[in-house]
Motif scaffolding. Sequence first.
Motif, PDB file in Angstrom:
ATOM      1  N   PRO A  45       0.813  -1.218   0.000  1.00  0.00           N
ATOM      2  CA  PRO A  45       0.000   0.000   0.000  1.00  0.00           C
ATOM      3  C   PRO A  45       0.850   1.273   0.000  1.00  0.00           C
ATOM      4  O   PRO A  45       2.055   1.233   0.299  1.00  0.00           O
ATOM      5  N   ASN A  46       0.216   2.383  -0.300  1.00  0.00           N
ATOM      6  CA  ASN A  46       0.909   3.670  -0.384  1.00  0.00           C
ATOM      7  C   ASN A  46       1.563   4.086   0.921  1.00  0.00           C
ATOM      8  O   ASN A  46       2.572   4.783   0.906  1.00  0.00           O
ATOM      9  N   ILE A  89       0.193  -5.985   2.276  1.00  0.00           N
ATOM     10  CA  ILE A  89       1.214  -6.051   3.318  1.00  0.00           C
ATOM     11  C   ILE A  89       1.033  -4.853   4.234  1.00  0.00           C
ATOM     12  O   ILE A  89       1.274  -3.711   3.843  1.00  0.00           O
ATOM     13  N   VAL A  90       0.592  -5.107   5.456  1.00  0.00           N
ATOM     14  CA  VAL A  90       0.408  -4.042   6.440  1.00  0.00           C
ATOM     15  C   VAL A  90       1.741  -3.762   7.129  1.00  0.00           C
ATOM     16  O   VAL A  90       2.126  -2.618   7.330  1.00  0.00           O
ATOM     17  N   PHE A 154      -4.121   1.057   8.307  1.00  0.00           N
ATOM     18  CA  PHE A 154      -3.151   2.121   8.547  1.00  0.00           C
ATOM     19  C   PHE A 154      -2.906   2.286  10.044  1.00  0.00           C
ATOM     20  O   PHE A 154      -1.759   2.477  10.477  1.00  0.00           O
ATOM     21  N   MET A 155      -3.953   2.183  10.852  1.00  0.00           N
ATOM     22  CA  MET A 155      -3.800   2.263  12.306  1.00  0.00           C
ATOM     23  C   MET A 155      -2.863   1.157  12.791  1.00  0.00           C
ATOM     24  O   MET A 155      -1.967   1.397  13.603  1.00  0.00           O
TER      25      MET A 155
END
Length: 162
Positions: A45-46, A89-90, A154-155
Amino acid sequence: MISVEEQDRAEEQIVEQKEPVSFDTREYPIEVLINKFNAGEFVIPNYQREFVWEKDKVKMSRFIESALLDLPIPYLYFADEPETGKLEIVDGSQRLRTLVAFFSNKLILKNLEILTSLNGFMYSDLIKSRQRKFLNSTIRMIALSDKSDEDVRFMMFERINT
């Protein structure tokens, strides 16, 4: 003193906010993770950094050394993408990309402190049985369910990295 009503409101809020953070734990051999990465089954992700470890070959080498020594590797965090079936992928993209770089012979190990005889080695320099053992080693991951929206992901990323 906190009133019963305030306690009830607090409990409701906890339950409400926990719901989108549903997850399960998975364990995959390194080979499977590399194959999935190379097949484009992972999405970066961005909010993720570029591959910054690429500039730090010592950090990459020490991570590979840890894997070769079967030391515990921190969990990778992913989120299921229901529309595509891919995994976002976090947290863990640096580690995953390092595994791919080593397997692809794009990383020459250096400055190892424990496995000093491997300094100067690439993956292809390992004996075949060690290559197989490396690829068969497993890494655990936490996969957020598709209930977890982008804000939850995102958190998680922020909290893991602070």
